[in-house]
Enzyme design. Structure first.
Site, mmCIF file in Angstrom:
data_model
loop_
_atom_site.group_PDB
_atom_site.id
_atom_site.type_symbol
_atom_site.label_atom_id
_atom_site.label_comp_id
_atom_site.label_asym_id
_atom_site.label_seq_id
_atom_site.Cartn_x
_atom_site.Cartn_y
_atom_site.Cartn_z
ATOM 1 N N CYS A 1 -0.960 6.807 6.559
ATOM 2 C CA CYS A 1 -2.274 6.281 6.908
ATOM 3 C C CYS A 1 -2.175 5.356 8.135
ATOM 4 O O CYS A 1 -1.292 4.512 8.202
ATOM 5 C CB CYS A 1 -2.846 5.520 5.722
ATOM 6 N N CYS B 1 -7.757 1.999 -1.287
ATOM 7 C CA CYS B 1 -7.342 1.308 -0.064
ATOM 8 C C CYS B 1 -7.177 -0.145 -0.470
ATOM 9 O O CYS B 1 -8.166 -0.848 -0.674
ATOM 10 C CB CYS B 1 -8.410 1.462 1.014
ATOM 11 N N CYS C 1 -3.397 0.275 8.518
ATOM 12 C CA CYS C 1 -2.789 -1.063 8.644
ATOM 13 C C CYS C 1 -1.454 -0.934 9.371
ATOM 14 O O CYS C 1 -0.660 -0.073 9.029
ATOM 15 C CB CYS C 1 -2.477 -1.659 7.277
ATOM 16 N N CYS D 1 0.843 -1.200 0.000
ATOM 17 C CA CYS D 1 0.000 0.000 0.000
ATOM 18 C C CYS D 1 0.878 1.250 0.000
ATOM 19 O O CYS D 1 1.677 1.445 0.915
ATOM 20 C CB CYS D 1 -0.903 0.025 1.232
ATOM 21 N N CYS E 1 -12.424 -11.940 18.959
ATOM 22 C CA CYS E 1 -11.613 -11.105 18.066
ATOM 23 C C CYS E 1 -10.506 -10.396 18.837
ATOM 24 O O CYS E 1 -9.733 -9.651 18.240
ATOM 25 C CB CYS E 1 -12.479 -10.107 17.307
#
Ligand SMILES: C[S@@+](CC[C@H](N)C(=O)[O-])C[C@H]1O[C@@H](n2cnc3c(N)ncnc32)[C@H](O)[C@@H]1O
Length: 419
Positions: A91, A168, A94, A83, A377
């Site tokens: 950004c 993205c 991630c 990316c 999670c």
């Protein structure tokens, strides 16, 4: 090293740079290093690397946070970021674009193992499995921020600044394009999702995060249809109806993988009673209902009315399945277990990130269910709740991890607790 008075509890290191050797990855995905007796959580690094860090946050006397801004000795697992928007100061979406995908899975397994050891005192082998589809273009649902000029993007790490994006690469292409290739004047954020039919839903949110309007574009549809309440999803060999804004696994292959893992661990038999807690649209309860047969019973419990309505639809074909709207907390669960009449044989629980908590875990352990299948999670929440079950006489029989969030440090786990 910067000198002077501590800033907001820190030691005034913010903005300073120094060299460290990076240690293991910690819960949250940043690596642990030490400098002058303090812990430094280093982003954009890998275990074993020698890096120059720049301190980005220094608010606590015991630790600070830093970005690796120069790599002096690289790990063999370091790769070029796919990316173009990710990296130090860019950004914040991630954390692991610079990590080989196989190594991402090994690091996630190490984090799950470390959390279970530290918080539950257990030494367990864990592997994190790859899901089909590769590490990019998996995100079927996303929220993008919008800056004051109406340009969409994602926030810089721990900042309110919006990094404007043209694309993205982890988001499914039509969903990314639907949001990022236009402007959203006046919006605070935009939610986007794509369902298994290819319908793309965009929902505008105001600056307080409240939805103000939504529209759906179906494949081949020239004109947007407005608004849509429902989305189609596919898992376990069947279709599921989900409320447009309701919970569903973000990775398109995750629901399938989790259903298979839950069914394998639960090993449900004819005539058994199954509780599916935090049931969403009834994914696990619906997948297990055929196995209990007409003599058995499946009760799905969910707090959100829209999700309950979707679960009612999804479980409508099974007379042995019921959907109860209610809160799974100590009080709600006590009432629910009394109303159930008989102890459950199998409990499946899939709580939000914070976990079920010790009170709910102790109550569930008190039912004596022969199998508790815990879908999580957050490995830290899982480990804390596992500790409560173990204290109450359960053993952690198995854990499987799934890489449902490639390029990020997040991991989905399914654990089997048995008596
Ligand atoms: C992680 S999702 C799991 C949904 C479902 N098992 C699935 O896989 O699609 C958690 C669900 O728990 C619900 N929930 C959150 N807190 C709850 C509570 N205290 N009681 C009941 N349901 C709750 C949320 O609305 C959400 O649908």
């Amino acid at each position: 090293m910067a000198e002077g008075r501590p800033k907001r509890g820190g030691l005034g290191w913010a903005g300073t740079e120094f060299e460290v050797t990076v240690g293991p990855v910690a819960h949250g995905g940043h690596c642990v290093a030490r400098h002058e007796g303090r812990v430094v959580f280093v982003r954009h690094s890998l275990p074993g690397e020698r890096v120059v860090v720049r301190v980005t946050e220094d608010r606590h006397p015991g630790f600070c946070r830093a970005d690796a801004v120069e790599v002096l000795e690289a790990s063999p697992a370091r790769v070029e970021r796919p990316c173009p928007y990710s990296g130090p100061g860019r950004c914040g979406g991630c954390d692991w674009q610079h990590v080989d995908p196989a190594e991402q899975r090994r690091l996630k397994a190490a984090v799950v193992r470390e959390q279970l050891a530290r918080l539950a005192g257990l030494d367990v082998e864990v592997a994190v499995e790859e899901l089909p589809g590769g590490p990019l273009r998996w995100r079927s649902r996303a929220r993008f921020a919008v800056d004051r000029s109406g340009a969409p993007g994602l926030r810089r790490h721990r900042s309110h600044d919006v990094v404007v994006l043209d694309d993205c690469p982890i988001t499914v292409e039509p969903a990314a394009a639907a949001v990022l290739q236009r402007r959203w004047p006046g919006a605070g954020a935009v939610d986007v999702s794509i369902d298994s039919t290819g319908a793309v839903t965009t929902a505008r949110l105001d600056r307080q995060g409240r939805p103000t309007s939504s529209r759906v574009v179906r494949p081949g549809g020239e004109l947007p249809e407005e608004p849509s309440g429902r989305a189609e999803r596919r898992a376990g060999g069947r279709d599921w109806e989900v409320e447009g804004t309701g919970f569903w696994q973000v990775h398109p292959a995750a629901a399938d993988a989790l259903v298979a893992a839950v069914a394998g661990f639960a090993d449900v038999r004819t005539g058994e009673t199954v509780l599916d807690l935090y049931a969403g649209a009834g994914l696990f309860g619906g997948a297990l209902a055929p196995a209990v047969g007409l003599e058995g019973r499946v009760v799905c419990v969910e707090s959100d009315p829209g999700a309950c309505a979707a679960a009612d639809t999804n479980l409508g074909g099974f007379s042995q399945a019921e959907v109860w709207q209610g809160d799974v907390d100590a009080e709600g669960l006590t009432g629910l277990l009394a109303e159930l009449g008989a102890a459950p044989d199998v409990v499946v629980l899939d709580p939000p990130r914070a976990g079920a908590g010790p009170a709910v875990s102790r109550l569930l352990a008190g039912t004596g269910a022969r199998a508790v299948v815990y879908v999580a999670c957050d490995p830290a929440a899982l480990a804390r709740d596992v500790a409560a079950f173990v204290e109450a006489g359960y053993r952690l029989a198995a854990v499987r991890g799934f890489d449902a969030f490639p390029m990020t440090a997040h991991v989905e786990c399914v654990a089997l607790l048995a008596r």
